[in-house]
Write a protein that holds these residues in place. Structure first.
Motif, short mmCIF file in Angstrom:
data_model
loop_
_atom_site.label_atom_id
_atom_site.label_comp_id
_atom_site.label_asym_id
_atom_site.label_seq_id
_atom_site.Cartn_x
_atom_site.Cartn_y
_atom_site.Cartn_z
N PRO A 53 -13.43 -40.42 103.76
CA PRO A 53 -12.09 -40.82 103.32
C PRO A 53 -11.45 -39.77 102.44
N SER A 56 -13.10 -37.53 99.37
CA SER A 56 -14.56 -37.66 99.40
C SER A 56 -15.27 -36.32 99.19
N HIS A 221 -9.71 -36.02 110.32
CA HIS A 221 -9.56 -37.46 110.11
C HIS A 221 -9.53 -38.25 111.41
N ASN A 237 -18.98 -39.54 101.14
CA ASN A 237 -18.19 -40.44 100.30
C ASN A 237 -18.50 -40.11 98.85
N TYR A 260 -15.20 -45.85 105.18
CA TYR A 260 -14.16 -45.10 105.86
C TYR A 260 -13.65 -45.77 107.12
#
Ligand SMILES: Nc1ncnc2c1ncn2[C@@H]1O[C@H](COP(=O)(O)OP(=O)(O)OP(=O)(O)O)[C@@H](O)[C@H]1O
Length: 271
Positions: A53, A56, A221, A237, A260
């Motif tokens: 995410p 992170s 992403h 993370n 995520y």
């Protein structure tokens, strides 16, 4: 299989041959532990991806590998050599190429000239010699031509970046990064801001480069693209590695989903 390599870091059935090895890497900004104790290896010839995410630590990790970000602790070996202490401008000469989150091309130069810059950046003193030595000049020209061909930019070399679609501009960046035949290519969000067609094109280019043997590490992403393109995924993370394995295993991992993918699933359904 050697005993030093944790089983989750390799691909089953393969003897690990790691281009890049990171041990207990940490990058702290004051009290912010952007990267906090990452250990991982990148296998030669494969496409590895880092999911995680926002915030992170993915970009910080790439910044550490390209030596733009000072390390708080840990070590990094490239082709078996510790490069934790080298200067950023030496990283490309070691054989690590990269593209950035945002397109960074020079608008006043042609596509050919932009790619040539990538060559000059690491050719060092030879770039001056090229002006008078025809062998050097021919070698540089051949390298630029090969990079343009590998990235499907033939016929576009005389255009300027502003005359190209965003997807093609990304290709120019990749051509500039591979012009000196790096052994590892780092791609920081290569499909950010692209439509699905352009994303698939970039994914296809990465697969082509993989079939030529180029090891790649992608931060991205677009989870679907990562699953489609990558051989191996790492998930981060809060600066730590929370999963490592095949894309199918990593996206099913409950810790990853919680950190995520649950959010991403919802985002995907909305789009
Ligand atoms: N130069 C800096 N100084 C202070 N804090 C920083 C710096 N760079 C990053 N950070 C912090 O470190 C953490 C990790 O940031 P980083 O950009 O590496 O995450 P990321 O996973 O790449 O995020 P994104 O997906 O949004 O790009 C964040 O909390 C960020 O605010």
């Amino acid at each position: 299989m050697t005993t030093e390599v944790a089983p989750q870091e390799g691909v089953p059935g393969r003897v690990p041959d790691q281009v890049l090895r990171i041990e207990d890497l940490a990058v702290h900004f004051g009290g912010i532990k952007a990267v906090d104790g990452i250990t991982l290896g990148l296998e030669r010839g494969l496409i590895s991806g880092i999911l995680g995410p926002n915030g992170s630590g993915k970009s910080t990790l790439l910044g550490a590998v390209t030596r733009l970000t000072p390390l708080t602790r840990g070590s990094m070996h490239f082709e078996g050599r510790d490069f934790s202490g080298v200067q950023p401008e030496q990283v490309a000469r070691l054989g690590i190429g990269r593209t950035f989150q945002t397109v960074r091309l020079l608008d006043d130069l042609t596509v050919h000239e932009n790619v040539e810059l990538g060559h000059d950046l690491i050719a060092g003193p030879r770039r001056w010699w090229r002006r008078v030595d025809s062998t050097e000049r021919d070698a540089a020209e051949a390298a630029v031509r090969t990079a343009l061909e590998r990235t499907g930019l033939d016929g576009k070399e005389k255009l300027r970046p502003g005359q190209l679609s965003y997807g093609l501009q990304r290709r120019v960046e990749i051509a500039r990064a591979i012009v000196m035949s790096p052994k590892l290519l780092l791609l920081d969000e290569p499909t950010a801001g692209m439509n699905r067609f352009e994303r698939e094109e970039i994914g296809g280019l990465m697969s082509d480069l993989r079939s030529e043997g180029l090891t790649q590490l992608i931060v991205e992403h677009d989870v679907q693209m990562m699953v489609d393109v990558c051989d191996h995924l790492f998930a981060m993370n809060s600066g730590q590695l929370i999963a490592s394995g095949s894309p199918a295993d990593v996206v099913r991992d409950p810790a990853v989903r919680e950190a995520y993918l649950g959010k991403q699933d919802n985002d995907d359904r909305d789009s």
